[in-house]
Design an enzyme around this catalytic site. Structure first.
Site, mmCIF file in Angstrom:
data_model
loop_
_atom_site.group_PDB
_atom_site.id
_atom_site.type_symbol
_atom_site.label_atom_id
_atom_site.label_comp_id
_atom_site.label_asym_id
_atom_site.label_seq_id
_atom_site.Cartn_x
_atom_site.Cartn_y
_atom_site.Cartn_z
ATOM 1 N N ASP A 26 -0.035 -18.465 1.777
ATOM 2 C CA ASP A 26 -0.977 -19.433 1.198
ATOM 3 C C ASP A 26 -1.263 -20.561 2.193
ATOM 4 O OD1 ASP A 26 1.747 -19.924 0.834
ATOM 5 O OD2 ASP A 26 1.457 -21.194 -0.927
ATOM 6 N N ASP A 71 -4.732 -7.994 5.142
ATOM 7 C CA ASP A 71 -6.066 -7.552 4.726
ATOM 8 C C ASP A 71 -6.875 -8.751 4.249
ATOM 9 O OD1 ASP A 71 -8.111 -5.667 4.102
ATOM 10 O OD2 ASP A 71 -7.549 -5.813 1.995
ATOM 11 N N TYR A 102 0.833 -1.213 0.000
ATOM 12 C CA TYR A 102 0.000 0.000 0.000
ATOM 13 C C TYR A 102 0.865 1.261 0.000
ATOM 14 C CZ TYR A 102 -4.352 -2.549 1.008
ATOM 15 O OH TYR A 102 -5.454 -3.382 0.944
ATOM 16 N N ASP A 160 -10.136 -10.774 6.282
ATOM 17 C CA ASP A 160 -11.481 -10.984 5.717
ATOM 18 C C ASP A 160 -11.878 -12.456 5.863
ATOM 19 O OD1 ASP A 160 -11.718 -8.332 4.890
ATOM 20 O OD2 ASP A 160 -12.625 -8.888 2.977
ATOM 21 N N LYS A 202 5.680 -14.334 2.259
ATOM 22 C CA LYS A 202 5.720 -15.190 1.069
ATOM 23 C C LYS A 202 7.193 -15.217 0.659
ATOM 24 C CE LYS A 202 3.885 -17.648 -2.198
ATOM 25 N NZ LYS A 202 3.512 -19.040 -1.912
HETATM 26 N N1 GGG Z 1 -14.334 0.148 7.111
HETATM 27 C C1 GGG Z 1 -13.405 -0.425 6.215
HETATM 28 C C2 GGG Z 1 -13.530 0.075 4.827
HETATM 29 O O1 GGG Z 1 -14.284 0.971 4.540
HETATM 30 N N2 GGG Z 1 -12.781 -0.525 3.933
HETATM 31 C C3 GGG Z 1 -12.805 -0.141 2.569
HETATM 32 C C4 GGG Z 1 -11.755 -0.842 1.758
HETATM 33 O O2 GGG Z 1 -11.962 -1.046 0.585
HETATM 34 N N3 GGG Z 1 -10.653 -1.179 2.357
HETATM 35 C C5 GGG Z 1 -9.609 -1.854 1.718
HETATM 36 C C6 GGG Z 1 -8.350 -1.667 2.480
HETATM 37 O O3 GGG Z 1 -8.282 -0.782 3.325
HETATM 38 O O4 GGG Z 1 -7.406 -2.401 2.225
#
Ligand code: GGG
Length: 357
Positions: free
Chosen positions: A222, A246, A138, A250, A189
């Site tokens: 992985d 991230d 990022y 999820d 990785k």
């Molecule tokens: N509340 C979390 C949110 O709004 N996430 C939006 C999103 O697309 N996040 C991707 C990230 O931050 O990597």
């Protein structure tokens, strides 16, 4: 009584439903305990603000937020706008602008909820995923050339700095050391990504020497994804890069029953800037405006914010109320119930009002 200044940014989609719900339970809690008072200022930033002003937040938005004790954030993302524009224009601008480098993502199966994993009961899973939140994939480093031509090229370079990796590693080891199992899994990785990820492994080994009570291990991302599903009880604290964590978090939210119950804290551990607290889920436009969004992730997020503000007893009381309400079957559709956002919120407020102090 402690006073805390909170900047509330509901943002997009269901963020506009769950943040008001979160503020309602926080106010009920402040009234019931008398331990703290909140001074809340709301900011209408996000995609509607973009349509009116050509930017997701004002140019001096960070200056406006700086004096607050914490930021209570909903979600960002709008199907009518490019996702990179909305994410970078608001959430990442705040996280990176305030160097909130530690993104803390706890996972538990709350009482009354059902994990999609066979045989996994509430109490079986208690994970904390630590996401590096300031660099890595990022970093925003890259570009496009030869636009529109056959030789068009795009680069996206992950950046790993010694300072950045060391500080997130220390945060993760510190969290692992504070938990009963004292177990940390360092995810990379490093078989394929032989520069940045090998660097992570080396720094993990260096930092581990400062935390002799923590047992640590390495896992490839992985394999970690498979392990979250196949051997969930073998996991405690996890540290991973911005992108890897991230994705894993999820998956963790899904394993806990729904992304609708997954909270997160974007922390500046040095407290130079306000930290930001948000549910993991995004704007969920498919259910926005229907009054059915799950507010539990936001309530848990509010509890994390209270902890950060030094209100641990109130945070505990809030989570106990949330857990009682989930256990009693007052749940939204994503976790198998038929209650509305408002019904869950009101029941949690009632549980708080009736709580024994
Ligand atoms: N509340 C979390 C949110 O709004 N996430 C939006 C999103 O697309 N996040 C991707 C990230 O931050 O990597």
């Amino acid at each position: 009584m402690n006073r805390h200044r909170i900047a509330a940014i509901p943002g997009d989609g269901i963020g506009q439903e769950v943040i008001p719900a979160g503020l309602r339970v926080l106010r009920a809690l402040a009234e019931r305990t008398g331990a703290f008072a909140l001074e809340v200022e709301e900011f209408p930033w996000g995609s509607d603000y973009y349509r009116a002003n050509g930017r997701m937040m004002p140019e001096d938005g960070l200056e406006t937020l700086k004096p607050f004790d914490a930021i209570f954030f909903g979600a960002v993302g709008d199907p009518a706008l490019p996702d990179d524009l909305t994410l970078w224009g608001l959430r990442l601008k705040i996280c990176q602008g305030f160097d909130q480098y530690a993104n803390i993502r706890p996972t538990r199966v709350l009482p009354g909820l059902t994990s999609p994993l066979r045989g996994v009961e509430p109490g079986d899973i208690d994970w904390v995923i630590v996401r590096e939140n300031s660099e890595g994939e990022y970093a925003g480093h890259g570009g496009r050339a030869h636009r529109g031509h056959p030789e068009e090229v795009a680069t996206e370079t992950a950046i790993f700095t010694r300072a950045g990796v060391t500080r997130i590693m220390r945060t993760a080891f510190r969290i692992a050391a504070s938990r009963p199992r004292k177990l940390l899994t360092v995810v990379t990785k490093s078989n394929a990504q032989k520069h940045g990820m090998v660097f992570w492994d080396e720094i993990a080994a260096e930092v581990s020497r400062e935390f002799p009570t923590v047992q640590w291990e390495k896992e490839l991302v992985d394999a970690m994804a498979a392990r979250l599903v196949r051997r969930p009880r073998s996991i405690d604290t996890v540290v991973a890069t911005n992108l890897h964590a991230d994705i894993l978090s999820d998956l963790a939210g899904a394993v806990a029953g729904s992304l609708g119950v997954a909270p997160t804290a974007n922390l500046d551990p040095e407290r130079r800037f306000p930290s930001m607290f948000e549910p993991i889920h995004g704007s969920a436009f498919d259910i926005a405006g229907k009054g059915v969004a799950n507010p539990v992730a936001t309530f848990w997020t509010a509890a994390m914010m209270l902890d950060h503000l030094g209100e641990a007893a109130s945070a505990k009381l809030l989570m106990e109320a949330v857990e009682r309400v989930c256990a009693a079957g007052i749940r939204t559709a994503d976790v198998g119930g038929n209650a509305t956002t408002d019904e869950v919120t009101e029941t949690v407020c009632a549980a708080i009002r009736g709580a024994n102090l």
